[in-house]
Write a protein that holds these residues in place. Structure first.
Motif, PDB file in Angstrom:
ATOM      1  N   ASN A 173       1.468  -4.327   2.212  1.00 42.40           N
ATOM      2  CA  ASN A 173       1.709  -5.480   3.083  1.00 42.40           C
ATOM      3  C   ASN A 173       0.925  -6.705   2.626  1.00 42.40           C
ATOM      4  OD1 ASN A 173       3.447  -3.989   4.664  1.00 42.40           O
ATOM      5  ND2 ASN A 173       1.855  -3.392   6.140  1.00 42.40           N
ATOM      6  N   ALA A 174      -0.302  -6.476   2.088  1.00 41.15           N
ATOM      7  CA  ALA A 174      -1.115  -7.607   1.638  1.00 41.15           C
ATOM      8  C   ALA A 174      -0.513  -8.289   0.418  1.00 41.15           C
ATOM      9  CB  ALA A 174      -2.530  -7.133   1.329  1.00 41.15           C
ATOM     10  N   ARG A 175       0.248  -7.583  -0.381  1.00 41.60           N
ATOM     11  CA  ARG A 175       0.818  -8.147  -1.608  1.00 41.60           C
ATOM     12  C   ARG A 175       2.188  -8.768  -1.402  1.00 41.60           C
ATOM     13  NH1 ARG A 175      -0.926  -3.058  -3.723  1.00 41.60           N
ATOM     14  NH2 ARG A 175       1.258  -2.393  -3.730  1.00 41.60           N
ATOM     15  N   LEU A 176       2.760  -8.654  -0.224  1.00 44.03           N
ATOM     16  CA  LEU A 176       4.125  -9.145   0.013  1.00 44.03           C
ATOM     17  C   LEU A 176       4.208 -10.669  -0.016  1.00 44.03           C
ATOM     18  CD1 LEU A 176       5.578  -6.938   2.891  1.00 44.03           C
ATOM     19  CD2 LEU A 176       6.316  -7.009   0.524  1.00 44.03           C
ATOM     20  N   ARG A 177       5.348 -11.154  -0.502  1.00 49.65           N
ATOM     21  CA  ARG A 177       5.625 -12.596  -0.377  1.00 49.65           C
ATOM     22  C   ARG A 177       5.944 -12.912   1.081  1.00 49.65           C
ATOM     23  NH1 ARG A 177       9.517 -11.621  -4.400  1.00 49.65           N
ATOM     24  NH2 ARG A 177      11.097 -12.459  -2.967  1.00 49.65           N
ATOM     25  N   ASP A 178       5.844 -14.175   1.426  1.00 48.48           N
ATOM     26  CA  ASP A 178       6.029 -14.574   2.827  1.00 48.48           C
ATOM     27  C   ASP A 178       7.443 -14.298   3.320  1.00 48.48           C
ATOM     28  OD1 ASP A 178       3.412 -15.398   2.891  1.00 48.48           O
ATOM     29  OD2 ASP A 178       3.888 -17.504   2.439  1.00 48.48           O
ATOM     30  N   ASP A 179       8.435 -14.297   2.388  1.00 50.35           N
ATOM     31  CA  ASP A 179       9.825 -14.134   2.824  1.00 50.35           C
ATOM     32  C   ASP A 179      10.245 -12.675   2.932  1.00 50.35           C
ATOM     33  OD1 ASP A 179       9.540 -13.827   0.099  1.00 50.35           O
ATOM     34  OD2 ASP A 179      11.582 -14.500  -0.342  1.00 50.35           O
ATOM     35  N   LEU A 180       9.308 -11.737   2.697  1.00 54.52           N
ATOM     36  CA  LEU A 180       9.632 -10.314   2.780  1.00 54.52           C
ATOM     37  C   LEU A 180       8.971  -9.709   4.011  1.00 54.52           C
ATOM     38  CD1 LEU A 180       9.250  -9.255  -0.964  1.00 54.52           C
ATOM     39  CD2 LEU A 180      11.346  -9.796   0.277  1.00 54.52           C
ATOM     40  N   LEU A 181       9.583  -8.618   4.489  1.00 54.14           N
ATOM     41  CA  LEU A 181       9.096  -7.980   5.708  1.00 54.14           C
ATOM     42  C   LEU A 181       8.120  -6.858   5.360  1.00 54.14           C
ATOM     43  CD1 LEU A 181      12.464  -7.772   7.663  1.00 54.14           C
ATOM     44  CD2 LEU A 181      10.562  -9.335   8.083  1.00 54.14           C
ATOM     45  N   PRO A 182       7.055  -6.695   6.165  1.00 51.74           N
ATOM     46  CA  PRO A 182       6.062  -5.645   5.893  1.00 51.74           C
ATOM     47  C   PRO A 182       6.517  -4.294   6.428  1.00 51.74           C
ATOM     48  CG  PRO A 182       5.395  -6.890   7.806  1.00 51.74           C
ATOM     49  CD  PRO A 182       6.662  -7.547   7.316  1.00 51.74           C
ATOM     50  N   ILE A 183       5.825  -3.254   5.940  1.00 48.59           N
ATOM     51  CA  ILE A 183       6.005  -1.929   6.529  1.00 48.59           C
ATOM     52  C   ILE A 183       5.248  -1.916   7.851  1.00 48.59           C
ATOM     53  CG2 ILE A 183       5.504   0.536   6.241  1.00 48.59           C
ATOM     54  CD1 ILE A 183       5.642   0.137   3.232  1.00 48.59           C
ATOM     55  N   PRO A 184       5.850  -1.438   8.913  1.00 43.71           N
ATOM     56  CA  PRO A 184       5.118  -1.371  10.186  1.00 43.71           C
ATOM     57  C   PRO A 184       3.856  -0.520  10.054  1.00 43.71           C
ATOM     58  CG  PRO A 184       7.472  -1.021  10.532  1.00 43.71           C
ATOM     59  CD  PRO A 184       7.253  -1.010   9.056  1.00 43.71           C
ATOM     60  N   ARG A 185       2.890  -0.794  10.883  1.00 49.23           N
ATOM     61  CA  ARG A 185       1.661  -0.012  10.862  1.00 49.23           C
ATOM     62  C   ARG A 185       1.964   1.454  11.165  1.00 49.23           C
ATOM     63  NH1 ARG A 185      -2.661  -2.416  14.731  1.00 49.23           N
ATOM     64  NH2 ARG A 185      -0.856  -2.415  16.144  1.00 49.23           N
ATOM     65  N   GLN A 186       1.190   2.346  10.545  1.00 51.09           N
ATOM     66  CA  GLN A 186       1.462   3.777  10.746  1.00 51.09           C
ATOM     67  C   GLN A 186       0.275   4.450  11.420  1.00 51.09           C
ATOM     68  OE1 GLN A 186       1.816   6.051   7.095  1.00 51.09           O
ATOM     69  NE2 GLN A 186       0.058   5.057   6.136  1.00 51.09           N
ATOM     70  N   ALA A 187       0.596   5.449  12.207  1.00 53.04           N
ATOM     71  CA  ALA A 187      -0.412   6.337  12.788  1.00 53.04           C
ATOM     72  C   ALA A 187      -0.317   7.675  12.079  1.00 53.04           C
ATOM     73  CB  ALA A 187      -0.160   6.511  14.284  1.00 53.04           C
ATOM     74  N   ILE A 188      -1.461   8.333  11.893  1.00 52.30           N
ATOM     75  CA  ILE A 188      -1.497   9.614  11.181  1.00 52.30           C
ATOM     76  C   ILE A 188      -2.316  10.599  11.996  1.00 52.30           C
ATOM     77  CG2 ILE A 188      -2.245  10.817   9.085  1.00 52.30           C
ATOM     78  CD1 ILE A 188      -1.821   8.262   7.529  1.00 52.30           C
ATOM     79  N   ALA A 189      -1.788  11.815  12.147  1.00 56.41           N
ATOM     80  CA  ALA A 189      -2.485  12.892  12.863  1.00 56.41           C
ATOM     81  C   ALA A 189      -2.651  14.084  11.930  1.00 56.41           C
ATOM     82  CB  ALA A 189      -1.710  13.294  14.110  1.00 56.41           C
TER      83      ALA A 189
END
Length: 943
Positions: free
Chosen positions: A829-845
Motif C-alpha cells: 500500500n505504501a508503494r502504490l500510486r495515488d490513482d491505484l486502490l490499496p489492499i484493505p487492512r487485514q486481521a490475522i488469527a
C-alpha cells in the motif's frame, strides 16, 4: 665440504673467460687429490659444476685458445668419469653398519653387517645370515637369528607407517645379512641395532656416517634393550676412531664412571630405534627432526642436477604406464595428481593400482630431479601450497566427469589425510599447444571450482586459476643414452631470456625419453600468448639440440586448477555457501536439466541464483528447470519467478517452455517419503544422467532461510531421482492422479498450526470498486499470501470471500509468516500510486490444536474445533493486528528465548470460546518490535 662447494658453485657457475675455465678445472683436480669427497651430496654438486663448465667450453673463444680449450674439454671429461666412479663407490656403502663383537679371547673388534632386501612374488620371508670369511649356519645361532628377525620387523613396521613400504610382514620379503671379515663370531643379540640401521639404509637408499657404530637389541616394537660387555665395546669403538657409538639408554647406567673420557665422548644412548635413525642419518650435524622428514631433509639439502635421485627409484614402486602419449591431456578432461617425496609413495602406488583396476585410468611417474625458477622465488606462498618440500613422484588419475571426480576425491583425501607433505591437485585440461592450438570452448571463468565442502577437507586457498606446463621430450639415444643432454641452468636461462617467469623445471623418468617439464601459474591463460612462448622456447632448444646432437619435441599444456590440498589435512564440516552453490548451478558443465526440490527455491530471493537461472536459460541449448512443490502457494510463487525471468530476458528466450513444475500430492503420498523430500530440499544437476550431481540444502535457524548445502552421496541422489523421475513425464497425452480407495476416514493432525486472514470489509469494498478493480487487488493479495506461505513452509488450504486458511507444521513458521504478511500488505500500500486502490487492512488469527483432514464434495478439507476457535478469534481481531491464543503462545515460548519473545507479544484481552465456560488469554504480536531476536530457532524445533 658442502658449504665450500656451494660457494664455489655460485662463483664458477658461468666462467666468462679462458682464465676462469683454467682456475675452475685446477680447483677440481686439487679437490680430488685431497680425498675429502665422502658423500653423494658432494658428487651431485660436482656434477652441476662440471655441467656448467662443459657448456662454457662450447662458447666462442679467440683462435689462440682453441688448442687449450680442447685440452680443457678432455680434462673435464676425465673429471666427470672420476665423479661417476666415486658415486659408484659411495653407492656400495648403502646398507652397511658397524658393530662391536667380543671374540673368545675377550678381545673386542669392529665388524660390518651388510643388508639386502628384496620384495617379489616368490618372497619366502627368510632372514638369512652369512659371512664372507667362513660358512655360517643359521640354525647354529638361534639367539642371533631371533635378534635379526625382531630388528627386521621393527624396521619394516617403521617404513610401513611412513608409507615407504606397503607391508610390514616378513613373509613379503627376502632379507639377507652378511658379515664381513671376521673368522669367529660371538653368538648373541647385540648385532640387532646395527642390522636394523643397515636394513633401513638399504630400503630407503639413505646413508649413515661410516664412522658410526651400533650395538644393542631391538624389540619388535622398536625399543632398544641393553647388551653385555658394554665397557669393552665402548672403549674399543673409541680406539677405532668411531665418532658416535649408539647403544640402548639403559646401557652403562652403573658402569659409565669406569669409562675413559674418550669412550664417554663417543657414547650416544637412545631409547628407541626411531631416535637412533633420526641422529644416525643427520646431515651436516643437524638432526632430521624425525623419521617423517628424514628423506625430505636429505634431498632438500641437495641442489644438484640429474641424476641425483636415481637412487630413490628402488624405493618408489613402479607402475607401468600402459596408456598412449597424450591420453591424460584430452581437452576438458579432469585429472587428479598426487605429488610427494619418498614418504607415502607405497600408499599412493597402492591407490593408483586400485583406481586402475576399478576402471579409472591412472599412472605413477617418477621425478629424477628438479630446479626452482624465478616465479617460485617471487611467490613462495603460492608454491608452498602447490608443492611438497621434496618432489620424487606424482600420480595421475582420470575419475571421469566433474561429479565423479568430487566423489572419488573425497575417498582419496580421506586415505591421504594423515600423510605429510603430499599435495593433491584436481585440474581440467583447457589447452594443448604444439604446432597448432587446441583450446577449450569453456573458459576457466565459466567452469566451477571444487569447494572444501565438496570433499570434507579444507583446501589450499592461495592459488591461481591456471597452470601452464612446457614440455621438452628428447630421445635417449646416441651419446645421450645414459646422461640427460640439458642442464636446468640452460633451461632456466632460455625461459628467462624469453621473458617467461617459470616456477621451475623437472626431469621425469620415462622409458626411452628424457622428459623435461616446467610449471608456471597465471590468473588467466591467453592461447595466442602461450603459443608464442612455446614457439620461442622450441626454437631455442632446437638450436641447442643441433649443437649437442639431439632432437626435441616442445609443447605446452594449460590446466585450470579446480582445487588443491596439502597434507596433513584438516577436516571441513561447514556447508557449501549459497554463493558457491549458485556458482555451481551457473557453471555446471554440459548442464541440460536442473531439478529444484524445495519450496524455498531461492531464485526469487537471492540475486546470485536469479543470475544463474538467467545464464542457464541463455545457454546455446537452454537448461530445462523442473520444480517439485508442495502446494498451490508454491506454484503461485513460481509463476511470479517465471514472470520476473521473462521480463529480464526481454523475450530472447521462451521462459515458460523451459520451466516445469510438479506439485506433490501429500494426501496421496507416503508421509515419510514426503518428509524426506521436503524436510531439507535438494538441487540436482542433470538428474538421471551419467554426470548427475546434487546438493542437500542446509536450513538456517531462521525459518524459510538456507545456510548452504552439502554434497549428496550418489546412492542418496539415485534413490531420490528414481522416486521423482516418473512424475516428470510431460510427453504423456493423458495424466491423472491416482487415489487409493478405502472406507471413509479422517486423518488426525494432533498438533496442527492454523493461520486465518480476513480483509477489512472485503464484501462492501468489492461492491464499491467493481469486479475489475477487485480482481486486480485480489490477485496481488493472493500472490503475497502464496509467496509468504511458500517461504515459511505453509500450505494454503482454501480461500474465503475475504481471506485465507493456512496450515503449518511448526508454530514458529506460522508466527513469522503472520508478521511478514502484515508487513508485505503495508509495504504494498505504501508503494502504490495515488490513482491505484490499496489492499484493505487485514486481521490475522493464530491457533494450534487437533484438526482432521477429510474429503468433501469440493475435495480435501480440514475440520475440527481448532478451526472454529481460530475463526472466533479472527472475528474479534481488529484490522492490522495479529492475535494469538494462549496455547499457541505457550508452544512458541517453549522453543524461543523467553525474554526476547515476551518483548514481542502483548496481552490484550480474554475470550470465552464456544463450548468452553472459561475465558482464555488472548495475545497480540507487536509488529513494531525488531523481529530478529525471535528468529534464533533450533533446527530440531517441530512445534
Amino acid at each position: 665440504m658442502i658449504p665450500e662447494m656451494s660457494e664455489r658453485l655460485s662463483t664458477l657457475r658461468e666462467p666468462r673467460s679462458y682464465k676462469d675455465l683454467c682456475i675452475a678445472v685446477t680447483w677440481f683436480q686439487d679437490l680430488f687429490r685431497s680425498n675429502q669427497l665422502t658423500s653423494l651430496q658432494e658428487t651431485d654438486i660436482l656434477d652441476q659444476l662440471l655441467d656448467s663448465l662443459t657448456l662454457a667450453c662450447k662458447r666462442p673463444f679467440p683462435n689462440e685458445h682453441k688448442v687449450q680449450i680442447a685440452q680443457l674439454r678432455d680434462q673435464i671429461s676425465d673429471l666427470q668419469r672420476m665423479v661417476i666412479e666415486l658415486r659408484e663407490s659411495l653407492n656400495k656403502q648403502v646398507g652397511r653398519a658397524s658393530f662391536p663383537f667380543v671374540d673368545d679371547a675377550e678381545r673386542c673388534a669392529l665388524d660390518e653387517v651388510i643388508a639386502t632386501c628384496t620384495e617379489n612374488d616368490n618372497a619366502s620371508g627368510r632372514v638369512e645370515l652369512c659371512s664372507k670369511a667362513f660358512d655360517f649356519h643359521t640354525s647354529s645361532n638361534e639367539t642371533t637369528q631371533l635378534s635379526l628377525e625382531n630388528a627386521s620387523r621393527a624396521v619394516l613396521d617403521l617404513l610401513r607407517q611412513q608409507g615407504i613400504l606397503r607391508s610390514a610382514s616378513l613373509s613379503d620379503y627376502n632379507i639377507r645379512f652378511e658379515f664381513s671379515d671376521i673368522d669367529s663370531y660371538y653368538q648373541g643379540p647385540s648385532v640387532g641395532l646395527a642390522a636394523a640401521i643397515a636394513l633401513f639404509s638399504r630400503v630407503t637408499r639413505l646413508r649413515s656416517n661410516s664412522r658410526y657404530a651400533f650395538t644393542g637389541q631391538v624389540s619388535i616394537e622398536g625399543s632398544l634393550r641393553r647388551i653385555g660387555d658394554e665397557a669393552i665395546k665402548c672403549e674399543q669403538a673409541a680406539r677405532e676412531g668411531i665418532q658416535k657409538f649408539f647403544a640402548p639408554l639403559d646401557t652403562y647406567v652403573n658402569g659409565a664412571a669406569n669409562l675413559t673420557e674418550a669412550a664417554l665422548s663417543v657414547l650416544i644412548r637412545k631409547r628407541t630405534l626411531s631416535e637412533v635413525i633420526d641422529e644416525a642419518f643427520a646431515i651436516d650435524g643437524q638432526a632430521t627432526g624425525g623419521l617423517e622428514r628424514l628423506a625430505s631433509l636429505v634431498y632438500q639439502r641437495t641442489a644438484s642436477p640429474v641424476p641425483r635421485r636415481s637412487s630413490l627409484h628402488e624405493a618408489i614402486p613402479r607402475v607401468e604406464n600402459k596408456y598412449p602419449p597424450g591420453y591424460f591431456r584430452e581437452l576438458d578432461s579432469i585429472h587428479v595428481h598426487v605429488d610427494g617425496g619418498l614418504t607415502g609413495s607405497a600408499l599412493v602406488h597402492t591407490l593408483v593400482e586400485r583406481f586402475d583396476q576399478k576402471g579409472y585410468p591412472s599412472k605413477l611417474s617418477q621425478i629424477i630431479d628438479s630446479a626452482h625458477g624465478p616465479q617460485r622465488e617471487s611467490e613462495p606462498e603460492l608454491y608452498d601450497g602447490h608443492n611438497p618440500k621434496v618432489l620424487n613422484y606424482f600420480s595421475t588419475s582420470l575419475f571421469g566427469n566433474f561429479a565423479d571426480t568430487k566423489t572419488n576425491l573425497r575417498h582419496l583425501l580421506a586415505e591421504l589425510a594423515r600423510q605429510n607433505e603430499v599435495v593433491i591437485e584436481a585440474e581440467r585440461v583447457i589447452g594443448v599447444v604444439d604446432d597448432e592450438i587446441r583450446w577449450s570452448k569453456v573458459t576457466e571463468h565459466t567452469y566451477p571450482f571444487i569447494d572444501s565442502a565438496d570433499c570434507g577437507f579444507a583446501k589450499v586457498e592461495t592459488t591461481k586459476r591456471v597452470e601452464i606446463h612446457f614440455s621438452c621430450d628428447i630421445p635417449r639415444q646416441g651419446r645421450w643414452q645414459a646422461e640427460p643432454p640439458l642442464s636446468f641452468r640452460t633451461l632456466l636461462d632460455i625461459s628467462a631470456e624469453e621473458g617467461i617467469e617459470l616456477g621451475g623445471w623437472f626431469l621425469f623418468n620415462r622409458r626411452g625419453t628424457w622428459a623435461y617439464r616446467s610449471n608456471m601459474f597465471l590468473e588467466e591463460a591467453v592461447p595466442w600468448l602461450v603459443k608464442e612462448q612455446r614457439d620461442r622456447v622450441s626454437l631455442r632448444l632446437s638450436e641447442v639440440g643441433r649443437e649437442l646432437g639431439f632432437s626435441c619435441e616442445v609443447s605446452a599444456l594449460a590446466e585450470q586448477s579446480l582445487a588443491v590440498w596439502k597434507t596433513p589435512l584438516e577436516t571441513f564440516d561447514k556447508p557449501k555457501s549459497k554463493l558457491l552453490l549458485a556458482d555451481w548451478e551457473e557453471k555446471y558443465p554440459n548442464l541440460t536439466r536442473f531439478w529444484v526440490i524445495t519450496p524455498n527455491f531461492l531464485g526469487d530471493m537471492e540475486q546470485a541464483f536469479h543470475r544463474a537461472m538467467l545464464r542457464n536459460l541463455e545457454r546455446d541449448v537452454p537448461v530445462s528447470y523442473t520444480y517439485f512443490l508442495r502446494s498451490s502457494a508454491d506454484l503461485e510463487r513460481l509463476q511470479r519467478l517465471c514472470e520476473s525471468l521473462r521480463h529480464d530476458l526481454a523475450g530472447r528466450v521462451n521462459v515458460y517452455a523451459h520451466m516445469g513444475a510438479v506439485v506433490i500430492d501429500s494426501d496421496c503420498s507416503n508421509a515419510d517419503a514426503i518428509k524426506d523430500i521436503f524436510e531439507s530440499g535438494y538441487f540436482i544437476a542433470n538428474p538421471a544422467g551419467k554426470d548427475a550431481d546434487g546438493y542437500r540444502l542446509v536450513r538456517s535457524h531462521e525459518p524459510g532461510e538456507i545456510l548452504g548445502a552439502e554434497l549428496m552421496k550418489p546412492r542418496e541422489m539415485n534413490n531420490l531421482v528414481n522416486l521423482l523421475e516418473p512424475l516428470t513425464a510431460s510427453q504423456l497425452e493423458v495424466q491423472g492422479r491416482r487415489i487409493q480407495l478405502g472406507p471413509p476416514s479422517r486423518q488426525k493432525l494432533p498438533q496442527a498450526v492454523i493461520l486465518r486472514t480476513c480483509l477489512e470489509n472485503a464484501t462492501a469494498f468489492r461492491a464499491d470498486v467493481g469486479e475489475d478493480f477487485w480482481e486486480n487487488i485480489a490477485g496481488d493479495y493472493d500472490l503475497i499470501v502464496a509467496t509468504e506461505a511458500s517461504r515459511h513452509a505453509g500450505q494454503v488450504v482454501r480461500g474465503t470471500d475475504d481471506g485465507y486458511l493456512l496450515l503449518f507444521d511448526r508454530s514458529v513458521d506460522a508466527l513469522l509468516c503472520a508478521r511478514k504478511l502484515q508487513w508485505e500488505v503495508n509495504n504494498y500500500n505504501a508503494r502504490l500510486r495515488d490513482d491505484l486502490l490499496p489492499i484493505p487492512r487485514q486481521a490475522i488469527a493464530l491457533d494450534m490444536g487437533t484438526v482432521y483432514r477429510v474429503t468433501r464434495a469440493h475435495g480435501l478439507d480440514l475440520t475440527g474445533r481448532c478451526l472454529v476457535r481460530c475463526l472466533q478469534l479472527l472475528e474479534t481481531t481488529p484490522p492490522g493486528e495479529v492475535r494469538m491464543t494462549n496455547s499457541f503462545v505457550e508452544a512458541v515460548r517453549a522453543v524461543l528465548p523467553r525474554k526476547k519473545f515476551d518483548k514481542a507479544v502483548v496481552r490484550v484481552s480474554k475470550l470465552a470460546f464456544l463450548g468452553s465456560q472459561e475465558e482464555s488469554q488472548i495475545w497480540m504480536l507487536d509488529l513494531d518490535i525488531n523481529a530478529k531476536p525471535i528468529l534464533a530457532v533450533p533446527d530440531s524445533v517441530s512445534v
